[in-house]
Design a protein around this motif. Structure first.
Motif, PDB file in Angstrom:
ATOM      1  N   GLN A  53       0.590  -1.245  -0.056  1.00 46.65           N
ATOM      2  CA  GLN A  53       0.000   0.049   0.036  1.00 46.65           C
ATOM      3  C   GLN A  53       0.864   1.298   0.048  1.00 46.65           C
ATOM      4  O   GLN A  53       1.939   1.314   0.677  1.00 46.65           O
ATOM      5  CB  GLN A  53      -0.851  -0.005   1.471  1.00 46.65           C
ATOM      6  CG  GLN A  53      -1.798   1.024   1.312  1.00 46.65           C
ATOM      7  CD  GLN A  53      -2.644   1.169   2.557  1.00 46.65           C
ATOM      8  OE1 GLN A  53      -2.589   0.094   3.514  1.00 46.65           O
ATOM      9  NE2 GLN A  53      -3.568   1.921   2.845  1.00 46.65           N
ATOM     10  N   GLN A  54       0.554   2.163  -0.809  1.00 51.40           N
ATOM     11  CA  GLN A  54       1.310   3.427  -0.956  1.00 51.40           C
ATOM     12  C   GLN A  54       0.742   4.201   0.502  1.00 51.40           C
ATOM     13  O   GLN A  54      -0.387   4.319   0.678  1.00 51.40           O
ATOM     14  CB  GLN A  54       1.007   4.211  -2.049  1.00 51.40           C
ATOM     15  CG  GLN A  54       1.890   3.841  -3.416  1.00 51.40           C
ATOM     16  CD  GLN A  54       1.980   4.804  -4.424  1.00 51.40           C
ATOM     17  OE1 GLN A  54       0.941   5.590  -4.706  1.00 51.40           O
ATOM     18  NE2 GLN A  54       3.202   4.845  -4.839  1.00 51.40           N
ATOM     19  N   VAL A  55       1.836   4.774   1.048  1.00 57.33           N
ATOM     20  CA  VAL A  55       1.417   5.486   2.312  1.00 57.33           C
ATOM     21  C   VAL A  55       1.938   7.081   2.119  1.00 57.33           C
ATOM     22  O   VAL A  55       3.131   7.189   1.706  1.00 57.33           O
ATOM     23  CB  VAL A  55       2.176   5.014   3.662  1.00 57.33           C
ATOM     24  CG1 VAL A  55       1.848   5.964   4.584  1.00 57.33           C
ATOM     25  CG2 VAL A  55       1.472   3.367   3.630  1.00 57.33           C
ATOM     26  N   PRO A  56       1.044   7.878   2.302  1.00 61.87           N
ATOM     27  CA  PRO A  56       1.640   9.438   2.091  1.00 61.87           C
ATOM     28  C   PRO A  56       2.687   9.872   3.193  1.00 61.87           C
ATOM     29  O   PRO A  56       2.633   9.266   4.308  1.00 61.87           O
ATOM     30  CB  PRO A  56       0.354  10.166   2.337  1.00 61.87           C
ATOM     31  CG  PRO A  56      -0.464   9.419   3.060  1.00 61.87           C
ATOM     32  CD  PRO A  56      -0.363   7.905   2.454  1.00 61.87           C
ATOM     33  N   LYS A  57       3.614  10.729   2.675  1.00 63.01           N
ATOM     34  CA  LYS A  57       4.719  11.032   3.684  1.00 63.01           C
ATOM     35  C   LYS A  57       3.845  11.951   4.757  1.00 63.01           C
ATOM     36  O   LYS A  57       2.920  12.437   4.491  1.00 63.01           O
ATOM     37  CB  LYS A  57       5.590  11.928   3.052  1.00 63.01           C
ATOM     38  CG  LYS A  57       6.508  11.165   2.034  1.00 63.01           C
ATOM     39  CD  LYS A  57       7.623  11.965   1.507  1.00 63.01           C
ATOM     40  CE  LYS A  57       8.271  11.249   0.877  1.00 63.01           C
ATOM     41  NZ  LYS A  57       9.676  11.951   0.048  1.00 63.01           N
ATOM     42  N   ALA A  58       4.421  11.456   6.066  1.00 59.83           N
ATOM     43  CA  ALA A  58       3.899  12.334   7.353  1.00 59.83           C
ATOM     44  C   ALA A  58       4.124  13.464   7.154  1.00 59.83           C
ATOM     45  O   ALA A  58       5.175  14.268   6.604  1.00 59.83           O
ATOM     46  CB  ALA A  58       4.663  11.750   8.362  1.00 59.83           C
ATOM     47  N   ASP A  59       3.172  14.594   7.604  1.00 58.90           N
ATOM     48  CA  ASP A  59       3.144  15.847   7.595  1.00 58.90           C
ATOM     49  C   ASP A  59       3.401  16.533   8.953  1.00 58.90           C
ATOM     50  O   ASP A  59       2.790  16.424   9.943  1.00 58.90           O
ATOM     51  CB  ASP A  59       1.915  16.381   7.101  1.00 58.90           C
ATOM     52  CG  ASP A  59       1.967  18.013   7.081  1.00 58.90           C
ATOM     53  OD1 ASP A  59       2.967  18.595   7.018  1.00 58.90           O
ATOM     54  OD2 ASP A  59       0.666  18.543   6.865  1.00 58.90           O
ATOM     55  N   PHE A  60       4.751  17.022   9.407  1.00 60.55           N
ATOM     56  CA  PHE A  60       5.069  17.443  10.497  1.00 60.55           C
ATOM     57  C   PHE A  60       4.936  19.066  10.523  1.00 60.55           C
ATOM     58  O   PHE A  60       5.474  19.598  11.618  1.00 60.55           O
ATOM     59  CB  PHE A  60       6.531  17.130  10.802  1.00 60.55           C
ATOM     60  CG  PHE A  60       6.639  15.531  11.178  1.00 60.55           C
ATOM     61  CD1 PHE A  60       5.985  14.930  12.295  1.00 60.55           C
ATOM     62  CD2 PHE A  60       7.141  14.793  10.127  1.00 60.55           C
ATOM     63  CE1 PHE A  60       6.401  13.666  12.388  1.00 60.55           C
ATOM     64  CE2 PHE A  60       7.320  13.417  10.470  1.00 60.55           C
ATOM     65  CZ  PHE A  60       7.016  12.861  11.390  1.00 60.55           C
ATOM     66  N   SER A  61       4.458  19.619   9.790  1.00 64.26           N
ATOM     67  CA  SER A  61       4.418  21.132   9.747  1.00 64.26           C
ATOM     68  C   SER A  61       3.728  21.656  10.901  1.00 64.26           C
ATOM     69  O   SER A  61       3.924  22.807  11.161  1.00 64.26           O
ATOM     70  CB  SER A  61       3.788  21.608   8.193  1.00 64.26           C
ATOM     71  OG  SER A  61       2.291  21.264   8.484  1.00 64.26           O
ATOM     72  N   GLY A  62       2.594  20.966  11.474  1.00 67.72           N
ATOM     73  CA  GLY A  62       1.939  21.749  12.423  1.00 67.72           C
ATOM     74  C   GLY A  62       2.483  21.343  13.950  1.00 67.72           C
ATOM     75  O   GLY A  62       1.837  21.665  14.894  1.00 67.72           O
ATOM     76  N   VAL A  63       3.564  20.746  13.974  1.00 75.54           N
ATOM     77  CA  VAL A  63       4.212  20.088  15.102  1.00 75.54           C
ATOM     78  C   VAL A  63       4.993  21.401  16.017  1.00 75.54           C
ATOM     79  O   VAL A  63       5.705  22.015  15.419  1.00 75.54           O
ATOM     80  CB  VAL A  63       5.305  18.921  15.037  1.00 75.54           C
ATOM     81  CG1 VAL A  63       5.785  18.574  16.354  1.00 75.54           C
ATOM     82  CG2 VAL A  63       4.480  17.736  14.363  1.00 75.54           C
ATOM     83  N   SER A  64       4.779  21.457  17.044  1.00 76.29           N
ATOM     84  CA  SER A  64       5.635  22.454  17.942  1.00 76.29           C
ATOM     85  C   SER A  64       5.778  21.625  19.236  1.00 76.29           C
ATOM     86  O   SER A  64       5.489  20.629  19.591  1.00 76.29           O
ATOM     87  CB  SER A  64       4.612  23.765  18.301  1.00 76.29           C
ATOM     88  OG  SER A  64       3.609  23.693  19.062  1.00 76.29           O
ATOM     89  N   ALA A  65       7.040  22.343  19.950  1.00 77.78           N
ATOM     90  CA  ALA A  65       7.582  21.495  21.250  1.00 77.78           C
ATOM     91  C   ALA A  65       7.796  22.627  22.033  1.00 77.78           C
ATOM     92  O   ALA A  65       8.122  23.604  21.846  1.00 77.78           O
ATOM     93  CB  ALA A  65       8.562  20.758  20.814  1.00 77.78           C
ATOM     94  N   SER A  66       7.780  22.343  23.394  1.00 79.46           N
ATOM     95  CA  SER A  66       8.271  23.182  24.361  1.00 79.46           C
ATOM     96  C   SER A  66       8.756  22.464  25.519  1.00 79.46           C
ATOM     97  O   SER A  66       8.349  21.284  25.655  1.00 79.46           O
ATOM     98  CB  SER A  66       7.127  24.241  25.020  1.00 79.46           C
ATOM     99  OG  SER A  66       6.090  23.353  25.501  1.00 79.46           O
ATOM    100  N   VAL A  67       9.465  23.044  26.400  1.00 77.69           N
ATOM    101  CA  VAL A  67      10.345  22.327  27.567  1.00 77.69           C
ATOM    102  C   VAL A  67       9.975  23.250  28.815  1.00 77.69           C
ATOM    103  O   VAL A  67      10.391  24.349  28.763  1.00 77.69           O
ATOM    104  CB  VAL A  67      11.567  22.151  27.216  1.00 77.69           C
ATOM    105  CG1 VAL A  67      12.551  21.424  28.525  1.00 77.69           C
ATOM    106  CG2 VAL A  67      12.030  21.286  26.031  1.00 77.69           C
ATOM    107  N   ASP A  68       9.379  22.677  29.818  1.00 78.26           N
ATOM    108  CA  ASP A  68       9.320  23.222  31.065  1.00 78.26           C
ATOM    109  C   ASP A  68       9.964  22.469  31.932  1.00 78.26           C
ATOM    110  O   ASP A  68      10.295  21.153  32.056  1.00 78.26           O
ATOM    111  CB  ASP A  68       7.825  23.067  31.528  1.00 78.26           C
ATOM    112  CG  ASP A  68       6.870  23.759  30.758  1.00 78.26           C
ATOM    113  OD1 ASP A  68       7.171  24.631  30.243  1.00 78.26           O
ATOM    114  OD2 ASP A  68       5.909  23.370  30.504  1.00 78.26           O
ATOM    115  N   SER A  69      10.845  23.240  32.596  1.00 82.13           N
ATOM    116  CA  SER A  69      11.781  22.618  33.627  1.00 82.13           C
ATOM    117  C   SER A  69      11.746  23.485  35.186  1.00 82.13           C
ATOM    118  O   SER A  69      11.476  24.702  35.059  1.00 82.13           O
ATOM    119  CB  SER A  69      13.149  22.861  33.132  1.00 82.13           C
ATOM    120  OG  SER A  69      14.186  22.699  34.171  1.00 82.13           O
TER     121      SER A  69
END
Length: 97
Positions: free
Chosen positions: A21-37
Motif C-alpha cells: 500500500q502506498q502511504v503518504p509522507k508524514a506531515d510535521f508542519s503543525g508540530v511544535s514543542a516546548s520544555v518546562d523545567s
C-alpha cells in the motif's frame, strides 16, 4: 582483437509492480514543542566592574572562591585579553557557581 559479439540489451525494459500500500509522507508542519523545567538557571548572570575590583575579588564575592577568577576570565575572553586589565563600568559575564 576479439570477434565476440556483445549482448544487445537496447530493447530491454523492466517494471516492478508491488502490492504494498502506498502511504503518504508524514506531515510535521503543525508540530511544535516546548520544555518546562524546574531546574535552576545555570547562568551566573553579569557583574559591572567597580573601581578597585579585580577578577579574584569578584570571584570571591560572587562565586565564593577567589581562585575562581580563571572561570570569570574564560567566560569573558571575548572582551578581556588580560586578566589584570579590567575597568570600572565593564560588564562581565559570571559563570555558574
Amino acid at each position: 582483437m576479439s570477434t565476440e559479439k556483445k549482448a544487445d540489451f537496447s530493447g530491454v525494459s523492466g517494471s516492478v509492480d508491488s502490492t504494498a500500500q502506498q502511504v503518504p509522507k508524514a506531515d510535521f508542519s503543525g508540530v511544535s514543542a516546548s520544555v518546562d523545567s524546574t531546574a535552576e538557571v545555570v547562568s551566573g548572570g553579569t557583574y559591572t566592574v567597580q573601581k578597585g575590583d579585580s577578577l579574584s575579588k569578584i570571584a570571591k564575592q560572587h562565586l565564593g572562591d577567589a581562585n575562581a577568577w580563571k572561570k570569570i576570565f574564560e567566560a569573558n575572553r571575548d572582551v578581556l585579553d588580560d586578566p589584570d586589565r579590567i575597568f570600572p563600568g565593564q560588564t562581565l559575564k559570571l559563570p555558574p557557581k
